[in-house]
Design a protein around this motif. Sequence first.
Motif, PDB file in Angstrom:
ATOM      1  N   ASN A 131       0.825  -1.215   0.000  1.00  9.37           N
ATOM      2  CA  ASN A 131       0.000   0.000   0.000  1.00  9.37           C
ATOM      3  C   ASN A 131       0.858   1.263   0.000  1.00  9.37           C
ATOM      4  O   ASN A 131       0.538   2.244  -0.681  1.00  9.37           O
ATOM      5  CB  ASN A 131      -0.938  -0.006   1.205  1.00  9.37           C
ATOM      6  CG  ASN A 131      -1.995  -1.094   1.113  1.00  9.37           C
ATOM      7  OD1 ASN A 131      -2.328  -1.548   0.019  1.00  9.37           O
ATOM      8  ND2 ASN A 131      -2.515  -1.521   2.243  1.00  9.37           N
ATOM      9  N   LEU A 132       1.925   1.240   0.770  1.00  8.91           N
ATOM     10  CA  LEU A 132       2.849   2.377   0.809  1.00  8.91           C
ATOM     11  C   LEU A 132       3.456   2.619  -0.573  1.00  8.91           C
ATOM     12  O   LEU A 132       3.518   3.757  -1.056  1.00  8.91           O
ATOM     13  CB  LEU A 132       3.937   2.087   1.844  1.00  8.91           C
ATOM     14  CG  LEU A 132       5.028   3.112   2.107  1.00  8.91           C
ATOM     15  CD1 LEU A 132       5.597   2.902   3.522  1.00  8.91           C
ATOM     16  CD2 LEU A 132       6.169   3.022   1.102  1.00  8.91           C
ATOM     17  N   SER A 133       3.888   1.539  -1.216  1.00  5.34           N
ATOM     18  CA  SER A 133       4.493   1.653  -2.535  1.00  5.34           C
ATOM     19  C   SER A 133       3.494   2.181  -3.559  1.00  5.34           C
ATOM     20  O   SER A 133       3.820   3.067  -4.360  1.00  5.34           O
ATOM     21  CB  SER A 133       5.023   0.286  -2.984  1.00  5.34           C
ATOM     22  OG  SER A 133       5.521   0.342  -4.305  1.00  5.34           O
ATOM     23  N   SER A 166      12.116   4.138   9.036  1.00  7.86           N
ATOM     24  CA  SER A 166      11.710   2.951   9.795  1.00  7.86           C
ATOM     25  C   SER A 166      10.193   2.881   9.847  1.00  7.86           C
ATOM     26  O   SER A 166       9.532   3.846  10.227  1.00  7.86           O
ATOM     27  CB  SER A 166      12.277   3.000  11.212  1.00  7.86           C
ATOM     28  OG  SER A 166      11.757   1.926  11.980  1.00  7.86           O
ATOM     29  N   ILE A 167       9.636   1.737   9.471  1.00  6.05           N
ATOM     30  CA  ILE A 167       8.176   1.577   9.530  1.00  6.05           C
ATOM     31  C   ILE A 167       7.744   0.503  10.521  1.00  6.05           C
ATOM     32  O   ILE A 167       6.555   0.318  10.750  1.00  6.05           O
ATOM     33  CB  ILE A 167       7.581   1.276   8.142  1.00  6.05           C
ATOM     34  CG1 ILE A 167       8.046  -0.100   7.627  1.00  6.05           C
ATOM     35  CG2 ILE A 167       7.936   2.372   7.158  1.00  6.05           C
ATOM     36  CD1 ILE A 167       7.305  -0.544   6.374  1.00  6.05           C
ATOM     37  N   GLU A 185       1.500  15.883   6.155  1.00  3.79           N
ATOM     38  CA  GLU A 185       2.456  15.886   7.262  1.00  3.79           C
ATOM     39  C   GLU A 185       3.015  14.492   7.567  1.00  3.79           C
ATOM     40  O   GLU A 185       3.810  14.319   8.505  1.00  3.79           O
ATOM     41  CB  GLU A 185       1.820  16.462   8.517  1.00  3.79           C
ATOM     42  CG  GLU A 185       0.634  15.679   9.063  1.00  3.79           C
ATOM     43  CD  GLU A 185      -0.708  16.110   8.477  1.00  3.79           C
ATOM     44  OE1 GLU A 185      -1.751  15.828   9.117  1.00  3.79           O
ATOM     45  OE2 GLU A 185      -0.718  16.715   7.383  1.00  3.79           O
ATOM     46  N   SER A 186       2.622  13.479   6.797  1.00  7.90           N
ATOM     47  CA  SER A 186       3.118  12.121   7.013  1.00  7.90           C
ATOM     48  C   SER A 186       4.581  12.003   6.582  1.00  7.90           C
ATOM     49  O   SER A 186       5.082  12.780   5.758  1.00  7.90           O
ATOM     50  CB  SER A 186       2.265  11.115   6.248  1.00  7.90           C
ATOM     51  OG  SER A 186       0.927  11.115   6.715  1.00  7.90           O
ATOM     52  N   TRP A 246      -0.924   4.334  13.067  1.00  5.28           N
ATOM     53  CA  TRP A 246       0.511   4.308  12.784  1.00  5.28           C
ATOM     54  C   TRP A 246       0.767   4.476  11.286  1.00  5.28           C
ATOM     55  O   TRP A 246       1.646   5.228  10.866  1.00  5.28           O
ATOM     56  CB  TRP A 246       1.137   3.007  13.282  1.00  5.28           C
ATOM     57  CG  TRP A 246       2.544   2.807  12.788  1.00  5.28           C
ATOM     58  CD1 TRP A 246       3.001   1.872  11.906  1.00  5.28           C
ATOM     59  CD2 TRP A 246       3.696   3.602  13.126  1.00  5.28           C
ATOM     60  NE1 TRP A 246       4.338   2.016  11.675  1.00  5.28           N
ATOM     61  CE2 TRP A 246       4.800   3.068  12.416  1.00  5.28           C
ATOM     62  CE3 TRP A 246       3.902   4.700  13.966  1.00  5.28           C
ATOM     63  CZ2 TRP A 246       6.081   3.603  12.516  1.00  5.28           C
ATOM     64  CZ3 TRP A 246       5.183   5.235  14.067  1.00  5.28           C
ATOM     65  CH2 TRP A 246       6.249   4.696  13.354  1.00  5.28           C
ATOM     66  N   GLN A 247       0.005   3.800  10.474  1.00  5.17           N
ATOM     67  CA  GLN A 247       0.216   3.878   9.030  1.00  5.17           C
ATOM     68  C   GLN A 247      -0.015   5.294   8.502  1.00  5.17           C
ATOM     69  O   GLN A 247       0.653   5.732   7.564  1.00  5.17           O
ATOM     70  CB  GLN A 247      -0.677   2.873   8.305  1.00  5.17           C
ATOM     71  CG  GLN A 247      -0.287   1.429   8.594  1.00  5.17           C
ATOM     72  CD  GLN A 247      -0.968   0.422   7.690  1.00  5.17           C
ATOM     73  OE1 GLN A 247      -1.703   0.774   6.780  1.00  5.17           O
ATOM     74  NE2 GLN A 247      -0.727  -0.861   7.942  1.00  5.17           N
ATOM     75  N   THR A 248      -0.940   6.020   9.121  1.00  4.64           N
ATOM     76  CA  THR A 248      -1.179   7.397   8.702  1.00  4.64           C
ATOM     77  C   THR A 248      -0.002   8.296   9.074  1.00  4.64           C
ATOM     78  O   THR A 248       0.286   9.279   8.386  1.00  4.64           O
ATOM     79  CB  THR A 248      -2.473   7.940   9.337  1.00  4.64           C
ATOM     80  OG1 THR A 248      -3.568   7.116   8.923  1.00  4.64           O
ATOM     81  CG2 THR A 248      -2.747   9.365   8.896  1.00  4.64           C
TER      82      THR A 248
END
Length: 340
Positions: free
Chosen positions: A57-59, A260-261, A312-313, A303-305
């Motif tokens: 999802n991030l990608s 870091s995720i 601002e993420s 956390w994902q947000t």
Amino acid sequence: MVVQFLKNNKKHNAYIILSIIISFFSSCKTANIPVAEGKNQEEKRNYRDDMRSFVVNLSGYAKAKNPNFGVIPQNGIELVTLSDNANGKPSESYLNAIDAHGQESLFYGYSSDNKKTPSDANQYLIDYLKISQQHGKAIFVTDYCSSKEKINQSYINNSNLGFTSYQATERDLTIVPTVYQNKNNNNIVSLDDAQNFLFFLNYENYSSKNNVVEDVANSYYDLVLIDLFYNDGTQFSNLDIAKMKTKPNGEKRLVYCYMSIGEAEDYRFYWNEEWNPKNLDWLDKENKNWPGNYKVKYWNKDWQTIIFGLPESYLDKIIVTGYDGVYLDIIDAFEYFENK
């Protein structure tokens, strides 16, 4: 008397008990009361799938904003298959979402710096890394070794596998070495073009942000992995990144940002001093090996947000600053929750 009544009315008693149970659960559902399901849900989680989904999802989000933006996960190489071994079915969605793989301590540094990685651990990692490589992903290995002999051996071992390597002489990643294992003057357009790379995250030896920028700009690394921030918390600017993307001979390199995720870091811009594992559902225990770093329930939307999705993420800041991609750390956080 009551005992005698129950003995004589077993069927009737069972019916009453069953009715009470059904009534209780129905009332809980109507009132939206969770019925002891939280723990069971956590036990049923597939933590590897959770991390795969997070990265995918991030990608997708990043590439929708910039199709050329790259994503490199570090460690957690087991996610390339859908089972718990290297012979399992490859995770096509995960492999399609990433552009390369980063791996620490493949040949040196697995248990301690400058110490050879055990052969069984080495082969275990190689078996997984080959899957990623076979899917067209470049492999970037950071070995932690300081003796000349081991630095040379690390380079040879990785080259024989077709992996690009960086020999870090100290774990804190505080220096820009000027001795290159494979110096390259050429223009770098893609990760496949990179013949060397620099992993450089700690700037405690630098008196200013400009000095950091100058040292990187004056180097001949093809790919540079750096932080979003200087040690004082100020962010590298678009102009800083543009300078670091240019080699001394005018050719271009790629600059990726570390993020870091799988852990939250209490020195980051997003940290709230009131946060602690007792008052946040997604914040877990502090990493005893890295004070100030906290395990997170990385599948949690809050956390994902923090990581991506809003101006601002974290990832959004990286994208607008002009980095070529992101280098994701603590991908192997799933191990912590599997073993918990």
